[in-house]
Design an enzyme around this catalytic site. Structure first.
Site, PDB file in Angstrom:
ATOM      1  N   HIS A 138     -30.812 -54.977 -10.106  1.00 15.07           N
ATOM      2  CA  HIS A 138     -29.404 -55.387 -10.075  1.00 15.07           C
ATOM      3  C   HIS A 138     -28.587 -54.260  -9.457  1.00 15.07           C
ATOM      4  O   HIS A 138     -28.636 -53.113  -9.912  1.00 15.07           O
ATOM      5  CB  HIS A 138     -28.907 -55.672 -11.486  1.00 15.07           C
ATOM      6  CG  HIS A 138     -27.444 -55.988 -11.550  1.00 15.07           C
ATOM      7  ND1 HIS A 138     -26.903 -57.126 -11.002  1.00 15.07           N
ATOM      8  CD2 HIS A 138     -26.401 -55.292 -12.072  1.00 15.07           C
ATOM      9  CE1 HIS A 138     -25.598 -57.144 -11.194  1.00 15.07           C
ATOM     10  NE2 HIS A 138     -25.270 -56.037 -11.842  1.00 15.07           N
ATOM     11  N   GLY A 153     -24.827 -49.675 -11.564  1.00 19.39           N
ATOM     12  CA  GLY A 153     -23.847 -49.542 -12.635  1.00 19.39           C
ATOM     13  C   GLY A 153     -23.779 -50.818 -13.434  1.00 19.39           C
ATOM     14  O   GLY A 153     -24.301 -51.858 -13.014  1.00 19.39           O
ATOM     15  N   SER A 155     -22.482 -54.253 -15.182  1.00 12.21           N
ATOM     16  CA  SER A 155     -21.763 -55.400 -14.633  1.00 12.21           C
ATOM     17  C   SER A 155     -20.264 -55.229 -14.835  1.00 12.21           C
ATOM     18  O   SER A 155     -19.804 -54.885 -15.933  1.00 12.21           O
ATOM     19  CB  SER A 155     -22.255 -56.684 -15.324  1.00 12.21           C
ATOM     20  OG  SER A 155     -21.600 -57.813 -14.794  1.00 12.21           O
ATOM     21  N   GLY A 158     -17.493 -52.327 -10.766  1.00  9.20           N
ATOM     22  CA  GLY A 158     -16.800 -52.254  -9.476  1.00  9.20           C
ATOM     23  C   GLY A 158     -17.701 -52.009  -8.281  1.00  9.20           C
ATOM     24  O   GLY A 158     -17.235 -51.569  -7.219  1.00  9.20           O
ATOM     25  N   LYS A 159     -18.984 -52.324  -8.425  1.00  7.40           N
ATOM     26  CA  LYS A 159     -19.927 -52.094  -7.316  1.00  7.40           C
ATOM     27  C   LYS A 159     -19.577 -52.940  -6.092  1.00  7.40           C
ATOM     28  O   LYS A 159     -19.518 -52.437  -4.964  1.00  7.40           O
ATOM     29  CB  LYS A 159     -21.357 -52.422  -7.774  1.00  7.40           C
ATOM     30  CG  LYS A 159     -21.854 -51.586  -8.946  1.00  7.40           C
ATOM     31  CD  LYS A 159     -23.273 -51.923  -9.313  1.00  7.40           C
ATOM     32  CE  LYS A 159     -23.446 -53.346  -9.808  1.00  7.40           C
ATOM     33  NZ  LYS A 159     -22.712 -53.613 -11.062  1.00  7.40           N
ATOM     34  N   SER A 160     -19.345 -54.227  -6.313  1.00  4.54           N
ATOM     35  CA  SER A 160     -19.067 -55.132  -5.192  1.00  4.54           C
ATOM     36  C   SER A 160     -17.734 -54.810  -4.538  1.00  4.54           C
ATOM     37  O   SER A 160     -17.589 -54.869  -3.314  1.00  4.54           O
ATOM     38  CB  SER A 160     -19.088 -56.586  -5.667  1.00  4.54           C
ATOM     39  OG  SER A 160     -20.371 -56.936  -6.177  1.00  4.54           O
ATOM     40  N   ASP A 177     -25.712 -57.971  -5.778  1.00  6.75           N
ATOM     41  CA  ASP A 177     -26.256 -58.517  -7.024  1.00  6.75           C
ATOM     42  C   ASP A 177     -27.762 -58.256  -7.163  1.00  6.75           C
ATOM     43  O   ASP A 177     -28.186 -57.487  -8.006  1.00  6.75           O
ATOM     44  CB  ASP A 177     -25.962 -60.011  -7.144  1.00  6.75           C
ATOM     45  CG  ASP A 177     -26.267 -60.519  -8.541  1.00  6.75           C
ATOM     46  OD1 ASP A 177     -26.193 -59.722  -9.494  1.00  6.75           O
ATOM     47  OD2 ASP A 177     -26.601 -61.706  -8.686  1.00  6.75           O
TER      48      ASP A 177
END
Length: 305
Positions: A138, A153, A155, A158-160, A177
């Site tokens: 993930h 990190g 869910s 703020g990755k996306s 994802d």
């Protein structure tokens, strides 16, 4: 062990089926091809019979110099090992003896019009990637100034959104994802998408966006070599490391150690900018430059003067 069928290979490279059409379900499990040379003169001690056998002009021309009986003997000796398939390159036509033996033994005989060198290069590259050990994690995968980075990190961290900011700054998106990691060699880790999510980025409150449709073809690439593992985590003021240079940390994927960096988040921090800085810093280290060592050297020189 991963494998693909001869049928899949035939469709991928649009190969012509000359014999063994009823055995296209045979499995290919090895990533490298083989051109039989010593085997034609009877030396089989190290014959990689599990590999795809490629016959170029050199091999076919040699067989044509033999008498019919010698040709039958040499071809028969190789065919009896039952390799996954034989592929004849350069569209060569004078191969009825191969067709006969392959039909008798139930081994697919295929043909391409491409030259031997070009075809082997393409085939080996395809097999290495397709048969490589892999795992899914993930996270988000991006390419920042030519440097492949894995963003991880919890869910909602703020990755996306960070990836979206990097895309708008001119960097490239690879996967969101689910990131598929493939081991291509002892030190080479490839990051790619799972095909279903190709080009899609999920942004909270916005939903799915198609990166290519919104930002153009140059905003996306299918795969990248992973050289940095960056973990986004909540801000913890009492634990943030403020030393000149932190002790190197690594994360292991498929037996490969990838440099690991933790980036703590708080409102107002330019996370995308920090990731750019991390990528550029990694690149400079590959060139032999360390900002921390340079700084300490200046201090030592100042103290001596």
């Amino acid at each position: 062990m991963k494998s693909i069928t001869v049928q899949s290979l035939t469709e991928k490279f649009q190969l012509e089926v000359l014999a063994g059409a009823d055995r296209m379900d045979r499995l290919i499990t090895r990533a490298q091809t083989h051109r039989p040379g010593l085997e034609f003169v009877g030396y089989f001690n190290f014959f990689p019979m599990e590999r795809v056998q490629v016959l170029g002009r050199k091999e076919i021309n040699y067989l044509l110099t033999l008498s019919i009986e010698e040709r039958k003997l040499h071809i028969g000796n190789i065919v009896k090992y039952h390799p996954p398939c034989f592929i004849v390159t350069s569209g060569q036509q004078e191969i009825p003896y191969l067709t006969l033996f392959c039909n008798q033994e139930g081994i697919p005989l295929l043909r391409t019009t491409e030259t031997t060198t070009e075809f082997i290069a393409k085939l080996n590259s395809y097999l290495v990637k397709t048969l490589a050990p892999e795992m899914s994690i993930h996270g988000v995968c991006v390419n920042v100034s030519g440097i492949g980075i894995l963003l991880r990190g919890k869910s909602g961290i703020g990755k996306s959104e960070t990836a979206h900011t990097l895309i708008r700054k001119g960097h490239r998106f690879v996967a969101d994802d689910i990131v598929v990691l493939k081991k291509l060699g002892p030190t080479t880790l490839l990051g790619t998408h799972n095909e279903i999510s190709r080009e899609f980025l999920a942004l909270r409150s916005i939903g799915l966006i198609n990166v290519v449709r919104q930002y153009g073809r140059t905003a996306f690439q299918d795969e990248t070599r992973i050289v940095l593992d960056i973990e986004l985590s909540p801000w913890q003021g009492d634990s943030l490391n403020n030393e000149l240079e932190t002790v190197p940390q690594f994360t292991e994927y498929l037996g490969i150690q990838i440099p690991h960096i933790e980036v703590q988040l708080q409102p107002g921090r330019d996370v995308a900018g920090l990731i750019e800085a991390a990528a550029n810093n990694w690149y400079l280290k590959q060139l032999g430059y360390s900002a921390a060592e340079d700084f300490m050297s200046r201090i030592e020189n100042e103290m001596k003067s």
